[in-house]
Design an enzyme around this catalytic site. Sequence first.
Site, PDB file in Angstrom:
ATOM      1  N   TRP A 101       0.815  -1.222   0.000  1.00 57.84           N
ATOM      2  CA  TRP A 101       0.000   0.000   0.000  1.00 57.84           C
ATOM      3  C   TRP A 101       0.844   1.265   0.000  1.00 57.84           C
ATOM      4  O   TRP A 101       0.495   2.248  -0.669  1.00 57.84           O
ATOM      5  CB  TRP A 101      -0.980  -0.030   1.166  1.00 57.84           C
ATOM      6  N   ASP A 171      -1.444   6.636   6.138  1.00 56.00           N
ATOM      7  CA  ASP A 171      -2.546   5.748   5.768  1.00 56.00           C
ATOM      8  C   ASP A 171      -2.721   4.763   6.924  1.00 56.00           C
ATOM      9  O   ASP A 171      -1.897   3.885   7.132  1.00 56.00           O
ATOM     10  CB  ASP A 171      -2.195   5.023   4.468  1.00 56.00           C
ATOM     11  N   LYS A 195     -12.340  -1.830   7.316  1.00 59.68           N
ATOM     12  CA  LYS A 195     -11.589  -2.660   8.257  1.00 59.68           C
ATOM     13  C   LYS A 195     -12.159  -2.516   9.669  1.00 59.68           C
ATOM     14  O   LYS A 195     -12.763  -3.432  10.204  1.00 59.68           O
ATOM     15  CB  LYS A 195     -10.110  -2.260   8.268  1.00 59.68           C
TER      16      LYS A 195
END
Length: 359
Positions: A101, A171, A195
């Site tokens: 990511w 992030d 999540k």
Amino acid sequence: MKVFNFGAGPAQLPPPVMQQAQAEFLDWHGTGISVIEMSHRSPSFADIIDQSEHDLSELLSLPEHYQILFLQGGATHMMSMVPLNFLSRGQSADYLHTGNWSGKAINEGRRLAAVNVVASSKADEFMRIPPPSQWQLDPGAGYFYYCDNETISGVEFQDVPDAATAPLVSDMTSNFLSREFDITRFACVFAGAQKNIGPAGLTVAIIRKDCIGSSDRTLPLLYDFKTHADTRSLSNTPATFSWYMAGLTFRWILQQGGLAAMHSNALARSALLYDCIDSDDFYSSPVDRAYRSRMNIPFVLADDSLDKVFLQQAAEAGLLALKGHRSVGGMRASLYNGMPLEGVATLVEFMRDFSRRKG
């Protein structure tokens, strides 16, 4: 049979949150309509906005000089919005490369600005985080970007980096609201909802107000943080149901004891599974112990020819979505806030039994 979903996202949500949404689905608070058909500009939805902002602010001890935005587009969208909004023309940014990511963020950042990769753990297959002593920082960087928890490789920062000199951007998609942290260390924190927050379709961004509108670029309307800040995230129709569900989750976390309780639960869940992996030669974790994630735990079997059997029998036992990411293989158990300790205990019992039978 009780089912536990170990998927990396969209992920299992707290059952009380799901039950409340179910009870309110056809008639929200006596209005006679569902949230999914409610106008985002109605007084009823304004109440949802007020409560969600209040509860998230309380969870984060959020100072007045920070703005909460509820956006669409996912964390991947933020990979574009951050350089567009935080960098003026000709300015560069520092990025730490610790997995998939952060790698995606680097690639997107390079399309829009100059990017300095301060360090990368790619040579170590992203099984560790490069120590600050190896970072090559740009003293003129507009911000320092990192991914707090890499969902695929299963590495997590144990603390907020203190070596960076530029404003911090993180992030936190896969570990947001799972522990306390000092939000004042950051210029921007963002997290996709799927999540620890709620259903997919929503991204929560926390941005220091002096950073909003600071770029000298002319930005597309919906890529400009100022557009959303000025309209309280209502410049276009937001993901109303996901926003509502996020609000229910914020309230549930507060009722459980806040972020300190979430962290305690996360430590208990992850310790139980890591202890099982470490105590049995049939299983192993490839991640450096110093950087092991509490949220996403990849592991492999000593005999990978048994992977399909393991996954099939686990599913038959109600233990779902344990297949590792396609880029790394093996297994992965994601243990977000919605996963009860009972689910991990059931997984551990299954793993020990599988080892006895197949090891």
